[in-house]
Design an enzyme around this catalytic site. Structure first.
Site, short mmCIF file in Angstrom:
data_model
loop_
_atom_site.label_atom_id
_atom_site.label_comp_id
_atom_site.label_asym_id
_atom_site.label_seq_id
_atom_site.Cartn_x
_atom_site.Cartn_y
_atom_site.Cartn_z
N LYS A 297 24.55 45.30 41.61
CA LYS A 297 24.55 44.06 42.03
C LYS A 297 25.86 44.43 42.25
O LYS A 297 26.65 43.80 41.95
CB LYS A 297 24.77 42.99 40.64
N GLY B 270 35.04 42.95 36.95
CA GLY B 270 35.43 41.55 37.39
C GLY B 270 36.38 41.32 36.38
O GLY B 270 37.48 41.89 36.28
N THR C 228 34.21 37.24 32.03
CA THR C 228 32.44 37.65 32.23
C THR C 228 32.78 38.71 31.36
O THR C 228 31.52 39.67 30.85
CB THR C 228 32.74 37.97 33.67
N CYS D 292 43.07 43.95 41.92
CA CYS D 292 43.69 44.32 40.48
C CYS D 292 44.35 44.54 39.96
O CYS D 292 44.89 44.65 39.37
CB CYS D 292 41.99 44.62 39.89
P1 NDP Z 1 34.28 37.62 37.91
O1 NDP Z 1 33.97 38.42 36.43
O2 NDP Z 1 33.70 36.19 38.69
O3 NDP Z 1 32.24 38.63 38.85
C1 NDP Z 1 32.42 39.80 38.26
C2 NDP Z 1 30.98 40.41 38.55
O4 NDP Z 1 30.03 40.05 38.03
C3 NDP Z 1 30.35 40.10 40.31
O5 NDP Z 1 29.26 40.64 41.03
C4 NDP Z 1 29.48 38.09 39.47
O6 NDP Z 1 28.50 38.29 40.53
C5 NDP Z 1 29.26 39.40 37.80
N1 NDP Z 1 28.79 38.28 37.20
C6 NDP Z 1 29.41 36.99 36.96
N2 NDP Z 1 29.36 36.61 35.51
C7 NDP Z 1 28.05 37.83 35.09
C8 NDP Z 1 27.54 37.42 34.26
N3 NDP Z 1 27.47 36.79 33.18
N4 NDP Z 1 26.38 38.65 34.24
C9 NDP Z 1 26.36 40.08 34.37
N5 NDP Z 1 27.40 39.88 35.32
C10 NDP Z 1 28.32 38.21 35.43
O7 NDP Z 1 34.99 38.53 38.79
P2 NDP Z 1 35.42 37.77 40.25
O8 NDP Z 1 34.12 38.77 41.19
O9 NDP Z 1 35.88 36.61 40.88
O10 NDP Z 1 36.38 39.15 40.13
C11 NDP Z 1 37.45 39.34 40.41
C12 NDP Z 1 38.11 39.82 39.43
O11 NDP Z 1 37.41 41.61 38.81
C13 NDP Z 1 39.61 39.52 38.42
O12 NDP Z 1 39.43 38.90 37.41
C14 NDP Z 1 39.78 41.35 38.96
O13 NDP Z 1 41.49 40.98 37.70
C15 NDP Z 1 39.37 41.80 38.48
N6 NDP Z 1 39.01 43.50 38.93
C16 NDP Z 1 38.98 44.27 38.25
C17 NDP Z 1 39.34 45.19 38.28
C18 NDP Z 1 39.73 46.75 37.78
O14 NDP Z 1 39.80 47.93 38.38
N7 NDP Z 1 40.31 46.83 36.25
C19 NDP Z 1 39.31 45.10 40.71
C20 NDP Z 1 39.07 44.42 41.00
C21 NDP Z 1 38.31 43.52 40.15
P3 NDP Z 1 28.84 36.84 41.35
O15 NDP Z 1 29.70 36.99 42.21
O16 NDP Z 1 27.66 36.87 42.29
O17 NDP Z 1 28.74 35.50 40.19
#
Ligand code: NDP
Length: 485
Positions: A173, A226, A230, A282
Site C-alpha cells: 500500500k 512512516g 502509526t 526522514c
Molecule cells: P504515516 O505514518 O502517516 O503513514 C505511512 C503509511 O502508513 C501510509 O501509507 C499511511 O497511509 C499508512 N497508515 C496510516 N495509518 C495506518 C494504520 N493505522 N495502519 C496501517 N497503515 C497506516 O506517515 P507519513 O506518510 O506521514 O510519512 C511521514 C513519516 O514517515 C515521518 O514521520 C517520517 O519520518 C517517516 N519516514 C521514516 C523513514 C525511515 O526510513 N525511518 C523514511 C521516510 C519517512 P495513508 O497515507 O494513505 O493514510
C-alpha cells in the site's frame, strides 16, 4: 482526470465498495484524479491472489527471478520521465529531484536485490567430529509492505524488491496522497513478466486499508515506513498476532558542525541536508549544532544562502526551483503550526517562517519558505518533535562532549551527520551517537549493502543488504549428527 486502480492478481480493479478518494496535486491544491477507497474486502481479494501465486513463485528458479527483477529495474529506467513527472505532480517535489534521485534509486533497488538473490547463502557449521548444523531460510508466504508519501517510489520498492526476491508474495500500500508511481509500477511489473498475484497493490487510506493489511491473519510480516505514532499502532495490532515487524519511523536528526570542518563543503551539503524535498526526507537534518567559534559566521552565511532559495512550481523547468510544494494541505498546516509554536516558545526566525502564495492556478498550492530558527533549547517541543518540513533550528556548543549530549537529547535515533576533519572528534562522536546511521562529511550517501534505519523511537528490525532479504524469511536451524561408521 487520472483514474488509479488497484492491482490484484495481475488485473486492475476499482475498490469492491466502488468508493473513491480524490487525488490532489499540492502544487495547485486541485484535484487531478481519483484512487480506490479500498478496505478489508479488497485485502481479502489480494490475499487470495497472493496465496494462489505463492506455491509457484516460492519455487521459481533464481535465474528467472533474477531476470524478472532486472527487467523491472530496466523498465523503471526506460519510463524515468513518466515516473518522475507522476512523482512530482503527486508529491510536489521539483521534477529535477524526482528525475535525478527518486526514480533512479527505485531502479537500483530492484537491480540490487536481483543480484542479492543470486548470492544469498545459508550458514553451515561443523562441530567436530560429526555434528553439522545448517540454517534454512524460507520465504514467509504473504507479506505486507506499507510506505509513506515523501519518497513514494523509492521507499515502496525498497520493501517490495527484497520481499519478492526472497520468494514471498506481497500486498503493498502506497500513501493515499502519492499513489501515482505505485500505479505505474504495477504495469511495469506486469510488462516485466512478474507472475500474476506476486505483487498486489491496494490504494486507500491508512486507517482503512492499511490497518486491514496489518490485521489480516494470513499476512505474516509487515514492513512499514512512516510516522512513529502509526508504528506504535501497528505494534499494538500485529504484536499480539506474533507477526514479524520491520518499522522505519520518524527522526529528529542532528548535524554536528565542528570548527575544523571543510567549511565550503559543509555549507553546501548542510543546505541540501536541511531542505532537500522541502525537508520531507526522514534523513534530513533538522537540528544544526554548531561550534561556538564559527557560529556567527555560519549563521550569516547559511541565512544568506537559504534566503535566496527559490520556491515555486515543481514542474517549472525554466528556472532551477529549489523548493516545490509541501505534500498536502494537512501537512502544510502542520508545518505552519510548528513554526508558530517555535515563535511561541521564544524562538527567533532568521529566515523564512511564512507561506508563499504563487500566482494564477498555483495560488492555492502549499508552499512554505525554508525556515531557520535560533534561540531554542534542546528541551523545547520544536527541538523534540518531528516537523518533517523545511524548518531547521540552530544551537551552539563549545565542546565535543556538549555536541554529543545535544545530538543524543532526542527520543529518536535515525541519522546524524558529523562535519569535522579531526579523527579524534570523528571517533568520539560516531561511537557515542545514539543513531542508526552516521554520515561523516557527507549526507545521503547510501551503500545498499549496509543496514538502513534507526534506533530508539526511529524503528526496529533494521534492514539493509542481505538483512533486508532475511527479514522476509523464516529461519529454521537443522542439526544433523552423522552416525559413526
Ligand atoms: P504515516 O505514518 O502517516 O503513514 C505511512 C503509511 O502508513 C501510509 O501509507 C499511511 O497511509 C499508512 N497508515 C496510516 N495509518 C495506518 C494504520 N493505522 N495502519 C496501517 N497503515 C497506516 O506517515 P507519513 O506518510 O506521514 O510519512 C511521514 C513519516 O514517515 C515521518 O514521520 C517520517 O519520518 C517517516 N519516514 C521514516 C523513514 C525511515 O526510513 N525511518 C523514511 C521516510 C519517512 P495513508 O497515507 O494513505 O493514510
Amino acid at each position: 482526470m487520472k483514474v488509479i486502480k488497484n492491482f490484484i492478481g495481475g488485473q486492475f480493479y476499482d475498490a469492491v465498495s466502488n468508493n473513491f478518494l480524490d487525488n490532489v496535486t499540492p502544487s495547485s491544491g486541485l484535484v487531478y484524479g481519483t484512487i480506490p477507497d479500498s478496505d478489508e474486502e479488497d485485502v481479502a481479494l489480494a490475499v487470495t491472489a497472493a496465496k494462489n501465486a505463492f506455491p509457484l513463485w516460492s519455487q521459481t528458479s533464481l535465474d528467472l527471478k533474477f531476470q524478472i527483477l532486472n527487467r523491472i529495474s530496466d523498465l523503471i529506467n526506460e519510463n524515468l520521465e513518466a515516473l518522475a513527472l507522476a512523482e512530482s505532480i503527486d508529491n510536489g517535489k521539483p521534477l529535477w529531484l524526482a528525475r535525478r534521485v527518486d526514480i533512479p534509486r527505485a531502479a537500483s533497488n530492484f537491480q540490487f536485490f536481483a543480484t542479492a538473490l543470486k548470492h544469498y547463502a545459508s550458514e553451515s557449521y561443523l562441530n567436530p567430529p560429526n555434528v553439522i548444523s545448517t540454517t534454512l531460510r524460507q520465504p514467509i508466504g504473504i507479506v505486507g509492505c506499507i510506505s509513506p508519501w515523501n519518497l513514494p517510489l523509492y521507499l515502496f520498492t525498497w520493501k517490495i524488491a527484497p520481499a519478492i526476491a526472497a520468494g514471498n508474495c506481497v500486498i503493498a500500500k502506497p500513501s493515499e496522497v502519492t499513489p501515482m508511481t505505485a500505479f505505474l509500477l504495477a504495469q511495469i511489473c506486469k510488462d516485466a513478466g512478474l507472475p500474476d498475484g506476486v505483487l498486489n497493490i491496494l490504494h486507500g487510506t491508512g486507517p482503512k486499508v492499511g490497518s486491514a493489511i496489518v490485521e489480516h491473519p494470513m499476512i505474516k510480516a509487515i514492513s512499514f515506513t512512516g510516522g512513529t505514532a502509526t508504528g506504535q499502532q501497528i505494534i499494538r495490532t500485529a504484536g499480539p498476532m506474533f507477526k514479524k515487524l520491520s518499522l522505519e519511523l520518524g527522526g529528529k536528526n542532528a548535524s554536528i558542525i565542528m570548527d575544523d570542518c571543510d567549511y565550503g563543503l559543509m555549507m553546501k551539503e548542510t543546505v541540501r541536508s536541511s531542505f532537500a524535498n522541502q525537508g520531507q526526507i526522514c534523513l534530513c537534518t533538522s537540528r544544526l549544532l554548531i561550534h561556538e567559534s564559527i557560529y556567527d559566521k555560519f549563521k550569516a552565511d547559511f541565512t544568506s544562502i537559504v534566503g535566496k532559495m527559490t520556491v515555486g512550481n515543481p514542474l517549472d523547468e525554466s528556472i532551477k526551483i529549489d523548493q516545490g510544494a509541501i505534500v498536502s494541505e494537512m501537512h502544510y498546516n502542520k508545518v505552519l503550526n510548528a513554526i508558530q509554536r517555535a515563535r511561541d516558545e521564544g524562538g527567533t526566525i532568521l529566515s523564512g517562517g511564512a507561506k508563499v502564495v504563487l500566482d494564477g492556478e498555483l495560488e492555492n498550492g502549499f508552499y512554505i519558505r525554508p525556515t531557520i530558527i535560533e534561540g531554542l533549547g534542546p528541551e523545547t517541543r520544536t527541538n523534540q518533535e518531528e516537523i518533517f518540513g523545511p524548518v531547521v533550528t540552530l544551537q551552539k556548543f563549545s565542546t565535543k562532549e556538549e555536541a554529543l549530549a545535544l545530538a543524543n537529547a532526542s527520543k529518536y535515533g535515525l541519522a546524524t551527520v558529523i562535519w569535522s576533519r579531526n579523527t579524534d572528534h570523528i571517533h568520539f562522536l560516531s561511537q557515542g551517537l545514539e543513531s542508526g546511521i552516521v554520515w561523516i562529511n557527507c549526507w545521503l550517501v547510501r551503500d545498499l549493502r549496509t543496514p538502513f534505519g534507526g534506533i530508539k523511537q526511529s524503528g526496529i528490525g533494521r534492514e539493509g543488504g542481505w538483512d533486508a532479504m532475511k527479514f522476509f524469511t523464516e529461519v529454521k536451524s537443522i542439526t544433523q549428527v552423522i552416525p559413526k561408521s
